[in-house]
Design a protein around this motif. Structure first.
Motif, PDB file in Angstrom:
ATOM      1  N   ILE A   1       0.833  -1.083   0.091  1.00 11.72           N
ATOM      2  CA  ILE A   1       0.057   0.011   0.087  1.00 11.72           C
ATOM      3  C   ILE A   1       0.893   1.190  -0.008  1.00 11.72           C
ATOM      4  N   ALA A   2       0.455   2.221  -0.695  1.00 15.27           N
ATOM      5  CA  ALA A   2       1.430   3.374  -0.878  1.00 15.27           C
ATOM      6  C   ALA A   2       0.450   4.585  -0.878  1.00 15.27           C
ATOM      7  N   LEU A   3       1.068   5.825  -0.437  1.00 10.35           N
ATOM      8  CA  LEU A   3       0.336   6.965  -0.473  1.00 10.35           C
ATOM      9  C   LEU A   3       1.546   7.870  -1.378  1.00 10.35           C
ATOM     10  N   LEU A   4       0.919   8.855  -2.499  1.00 10.39           N
ATOM     11  CA  LEU A   4       1.870   9.373  -3.421  1.00 10.39           C
ATOM     12  C   LEU A   4       1.188  10.739  -3.468  1.00 10.39           C
ATOM     13  N   ARG A   5       2.014  11.752  -3.174  1.00 10.28           N
ATOM     14  CA  ARG A   5       1.244  13.292  -3.406  1.00 10.28           C
ATOM     15  C   ARG A   5       2.272  13.922  -4.344  1.00 10.28           C
ATOM     16  N   GLY A   6       1.740  14.084  -5.447  1.00 11.53           N
ATOM     17  CA  GLY A   6       2.732  14.880  -6.677  1.00 11.53           C
ATOM     18  C   GLY A   6       3.700  13.765  -6.761  1.00 11.53           C
ATOM     19  N   ASP A   7       4.894  14.373  -6.772  1.00 12.81           N
ATOM     20  CA  ASP A   7       6.295  13.312  -6.689  1.00 12.81           C
ATOM     21  C   ASP A   7       6.702  12.856  -5.809  1.00 12.81           C
ATOM     22  N   THR A   8       5.915  12.935  -4.509  1.00  9.53           N
ATOM     23  CA  THR A   8       6.635  12.609  -3.159  1.00  9.53           C
ATOM     24  C   THR A   8       5.900  11.086  -2.782  1.00  9.53           C
ATOM     25  N   VAL A   9       6.700  10.272  -2.326  1.00  9.21           N
ATOM     26  CA  VAL A   9       6.300   9.086  -1.601  1.00  9.21           C
ATOM     27  C   VAL A   9       5.999   9.555  -0.129  1.00  9.21           C
ATOM     28  N   ILE A  10       4.595   9.634   0.170  1.00  2.00           N
ATOM     29  CA  ILE A  10       4.568  10.114   1.759  1.00  2.00           C
ATOM     30  C   ILE A  10       4.467   9.006   2.807  1.00  2.00           C
ATOM     31  N   ALA A  11       4.050   7.643   2.288  1.00  2.00           N
ATOM     32  CA  ALA A  11       3.882   6.524   3.124  1.00  2.00           C
ATOM     33  C   ALA A  11       4.055   5.361   2.293  1.00  2.00           C
ATOM     34  N   GLU A  12       4.347   4.251   2.892  1.00  2.00           N
ATOM     35  CA  GLU A  12       4.627   3.007   1.971  1.00  2.00           C
ATOM     36  C   GLU A  12       4.559   1.803   2.925  1.00  2.00           C
ATOM     37  N   HIS A  13       3.725   0.833   2.816  1.00  2.00           N
ATOM     38  CA  HIS A  13       3.516  -0.404   3.522  1.00  2.00           C
ATOM     39  C   HIS A  13       3.660  -1.417   2.632  1.00  2.00           C
ATOM     40  N   ILE A  14       4.769  -2.292   2.959  1.00  2.00           N
ATOM     41  CA  ILE A  14       5.046  -3.789   2.307  1.00  2.00           C
ATOM     42  C   ILE A  14       5.314  -4.758   3.366  1.00  2.00           C
ATOM     43  N   THR A  15       4.473  -5.934   3.176  1.00  2.00           N
ATOM     44  CA  THR A  15       5.080  -7.300   3.504  1.00  2.00           C
ATOM     45  C   THR A  15       4.978  -8.211   2.695  1.00  2.00           C
TER      46      THR A  15
ATOM     47  N   ARG B   1       7.250  -2.960  -5.604  1.00  2.00           N
ATOM     48  CA  ARG B   1       6.944  -1.475  -4.758  1.00  2.00           C
ATOM     49  C   ARG B   1       5.772  -0.851  -5.092  1.00  2.00           C
ATOM     50  N   PRO B   2       4.892  -0.672  -3.988  1.00  2.00           N
ATOM     51  CA  PRO B   2       3.583  -0.013  -4.101  1.00  2.00           C
ATOM     52  C   PRO B   2       3.760   1.336  -4.553  1.00  2.00           C
ATOM     53  N   SER B   3       5.046   2.045  -4.320  1.00  2.00           N
ATOM     54  CA  SER B   3       5.148   3.317  -4.588  1.00  2.00           C
ATOM     55  C   SER B   3       5.534   3.368  -5.982  1.00  2.00           C
ATOM     56  N   GLU B   4       6.294   2.515  -6.576  1.00  2.00           N
ATOM     57  CA  GLU B   4       6.386   2.331  -8.141  1.00  2.00           C
ATOM     58  C   GLU B   4       5.208   2.008  -8.761  1.00  2.00           C
ATOM     59  N   LEU B   5       4.243   1.164  -8.470  1.00  2.00           N
ATOM     60  CA  LEU B   5       2.922   1.049  -8.803  1.00  2.00           C
ATOM     61  C   LEU B   5       2.145   2.328  -8.986  1.00  2.00           C
ATOM     62  N   ALA B   6       2.417   3.448  -7.985  1.00  2.00           N
ATOM     63  CA  ALA B   6       1.640   4.495  -7.889  1.00  2.00           C
ATOM     64  C   ALA B   6       2.051   5.517  -8.949  1.00  2.00           C
TER      65      ALA B   6
END
Length: 229
Positions: free
Chosen positions: A15-29, A191-196
């Protein structure tokens, strides 16, 4: 724009949260646990940690498969429910493409792999060009031996990504030799951030028409169809 990305297509829950070009949170298991029980609480926890509510989201991005049939359905259903209830756009990204994004700094071809049993894999072929991930060969369900022979003809270094590469490491080395490169341990989790980031560039899908991409029928379904002939 604030994007929530969700990936439950395999053992990895991301799970990831992306705001603009910034990854503000990421959860990976990477655990063999029930995503249907854990996915929504993970979303809720991530939003709480960032002092956000679902109403702060601008877009949902989901990994649409291939992968575990159940896992893919869980992620797609959760993403569609959120997008529909919040009246925001949804975009779907190949789970293989999201994994291939981990090869950003590799100078060569990238082959993400999910094991499909009996010598088969889900895979596709990707390459970074001018900083952008491009698909070279479409995602497919294929015998790994055939796939490796095709890659051998290309005579280029190939980076293999995914936890399931360990199952096929010997065959990869036997066919491709030094041109078959197994990614580092940290590269095998999508990576969910890459997905975002990938989903941010994709057009919105129809929330009702969006369906998982399995690339092959479930075994039970295939047997049922065969029995009807």
């Amino acid at each position: 724009m604030t994007i929530l990305a969700i990936d439950t297509s395999n053992y990895t829950l991301g799970i990831a949260l992306l705001r603009g070009d910034t990854v503000i949170a990421e959860h990976i298991t990477y655990l063999k646990k029930n995503h249907s029980v854990r996915a929504m609480p993970a979303v809720h926890s991530l939003l709480n940690d960032c002092d956000m509510t679902p109403q702060d989201l601008s877009k949902i991005v989901v990994a649409k498969g291939p992968g575990s049939y159940t896992g893919v359905r869980i992620g797609v259903t959760l993403a569609k429910t959120l997008a529909w209830s919040l009246h925001i756009p949804i975009a779907a990204v190949s789970s293989l493409e999201a994994l291939a994004a981990n090869g950003r700094h590799f100078d060569g071809l990238i082959s993400p792999i999910f094991d499909a049993r009996r010598g088969q894999v889900y895979t596709g072929l990707y390459e970074y060009k001018n900083g952008l991930l491009e698909q070279v060969v479409a995602d497919q369900n294929v015998m790994l031996a055939e796939w490796l022979e095709m890659l051998k003809e290309k005579d280029r270094p190939v980076l293999f990504l995914g936890h399931d590469t360990s199952i096929h490491k010997q065959l990869i080395e036997d066919v491709l030799g030094t041109k078959g490169i197994i990614g580092a341990a940290a590269q095998h989790n999508p990576r969910p951030s890459e997905l975002a980031f990938l989903g941010a560039e994709k057009e919105a899908a129809d929330v009702h028409g969006l369906v998982p991409e399995y690339l092959r029928l479930a075994e039970a379904e295939a047997k049922w169809i065969e029995s009807q002939k």
